[in-house]
Design a protein around this motif. Structure first.
Motif: not given
Length: 426
Positions: A119-126, A149-151, A165-167, A196-201
């Motif tokens: 729940p602490r993650d920021i998920v960017q949906v592409g 969640t970012i749609p 980068r920004d979020l 970037f700050h990505l951990r999981v794809g």
């Protein structure tokens, strides 16, 4: 111990299969199909062998019953419609009740949790939103998990990079080919994984190899690039997904799997064949013995992530993706494996198939890296190396054509890997 667990699971599954058959019998197509197998009611299914007498369902059945002939609930109970792209024929329409949406969201949330998303993650949906199930499937599952969640949907790659980068998004969900496109575009802007700050794809909707996984992880700085599987005819993304331990794709509980050979005969666990799925508990659009055309291998057991149930290997390809070139079976994933083993080549390629006289031939167009372009004397060596690698894997001679970086078309959805120029009258 695991044999006992499997036996208990199959007993419980049989009860749920009867419920699926009972729900499906509201649909004229299924009633007729079941009757042909001697099944007049769900109670006629007294064993898995009885269930496996039911004819398989194919995509053509969905097209013939377009648009809503396979719905098992009245429209007043349907809260959403989704559909496949229709790229291989008439669009296939599926429906969901509120309970179906909840079941789907829970399945995706559980899969993301096993993949290390919190729940602490920021998920960017592409993935694309709209009728395609990818975007909304990941979106609802991510929100169910409690993650921000970012749609963003597909396309507008520079905006994706800006938000990464920004979020400070920590999870990226899209097709593997689009993930590579994001990485390549970022590199052309002077940005690398450290920005970037990505951990999981969470990558799916097209077959991809272990070499592609390594490439994506390295280019985006991911701890884990995980495969997610689904199809709109069954539910959408989340039917199965890898956990952080990468011990296969764990099948969500609302589904019962079988593996069939090319003649439709059921194969034992551990055999590669076509995946056939039956939904358990779906209301609006129950799927009974649906042929996915995806090739995989099933296993059953417990994983270190806590999952216990059916798992499957990553897709080896699709039955309808297989090319037969001069008697040799060729899958695009085999070509990709060869390409990614050669330094100086990019994982962007197009397989062109044509016919000369009575013989088929295959040509592979591959982008070279910017560094390799500068070393012109090295290009001939690269071409020869790739031709040898492909021959080693396929036992088939092919022509390799090296092209400039960014010259092959990019896709925001599923990558187009094959261009077949053959026609019936050639």
């Amino acid at each position: 111990m695991e044999d006992k667990m499997l036996e208990q699971t199959l007993e419980q599954t049989l009860t749920r299969l009867r419920e699926t058959v009972r729900q499906a019998m509201r649909v004229p197509h299924y009633r007729e199909s079941f009757a042909g197998a001697g099944i007049e009611s769900a109670e006629d299914i007294k064993s898995l062998a009885d269930f496996q007498m039911i004819p398989v369902t194919q995509k053509e059945d969905l097209r013939q019953n377009y648009p809503m002939g396979l719905f098992a609930e009245p429209l007043e109970n349907i809260v959403r419609i989704q559909a496949s792209s229709g790229t291989t024929g008439k669009m296939t329409v599926v429906g969901y009740t509120a309970n179906d949406i909840e079941m789907w969201s829970a399945a995706v949330a559980d899969a993301l949790r096993r993949g290390g998303v919190t729940p602490r993650d920021i998920v960017q949906v592409g993935y694309g939103y709209g009728l395609f199930t990818g975007g909304l499937g990941l979106h609802y599952g991510s929100e169910k998990l409690g993650a921000l969640t970012i749609p963003l949907s597909g396309g507008n790659t520079e905006r994706h990079i800006m938000f990464l980068r920004d979020l400070k998004s920590t999870v990226l969900a899209c097709t593997p080919s689009y993930a590579l496109h994001i990485a390549s575009t970022a590199a052309s802007m002077g940005l690398g994984p450290e920005d970037f700050h990505l951990r999981v794809g969470v990558f799916g909707a097209e077959p991809w190899t272990e070499a592609m996984r390594a490439e994506i992880q390295q280019r985006l700085g991911l701890e884990n690039a995980l495969d997610i599987y689904g199809l709109s005819e069954i539910m959408g993304p989340g039917v199965a997904m890898e956990c952080a331990h990468k011990n296969g794709l764990h099948l969500a509980p609302p589904f019962y799997p079988e593996i069939l050979d090319e003649k439709g005969i059921i194969l034992p666990l551990g055999s590669q064949g076509e995946l056939v799925l039956t939904s358990l508990g779906k209301e609006a659009f129950p799927s009974v013995r649906y042929r996915t055309k995806d090739l995989t291998t099933l296993s059953y057991g417990r994983c270190a992530c806590g999952f216990c149930g059916w798992s499957m290997t990553r897709m080896a390809g699709r039955v309808d993706d297989m090319l037969i070139i001069r008697g040799v079976n060729v899958f695009p994933s085999q070509i990709e494996e060869a390409i990614l083993s050669v330094e100086g080549l990019e994982p962007h390629y197009l397989i062109v198939v044509d016919r000369r006289g009575a013989l088929d031939y295959l040509e592979v167009h591959v982008e070279v890296s910017a560094e390799a372009v500068d070393a012109i004397s090295h290009l001939e060596e690269l071409q020869e190396t790739l031709q040898q690698r492909i021959y080693r894997i396929l036992g088939l001679g092919v022509r390799v054509r090296l092209v400039e970086p960014m010259s092959l078309p990019r896709s925001e959805g599923k990558a187009v890997r094959v261009k077949d120029l053959r026609t019936k009258d050639k």
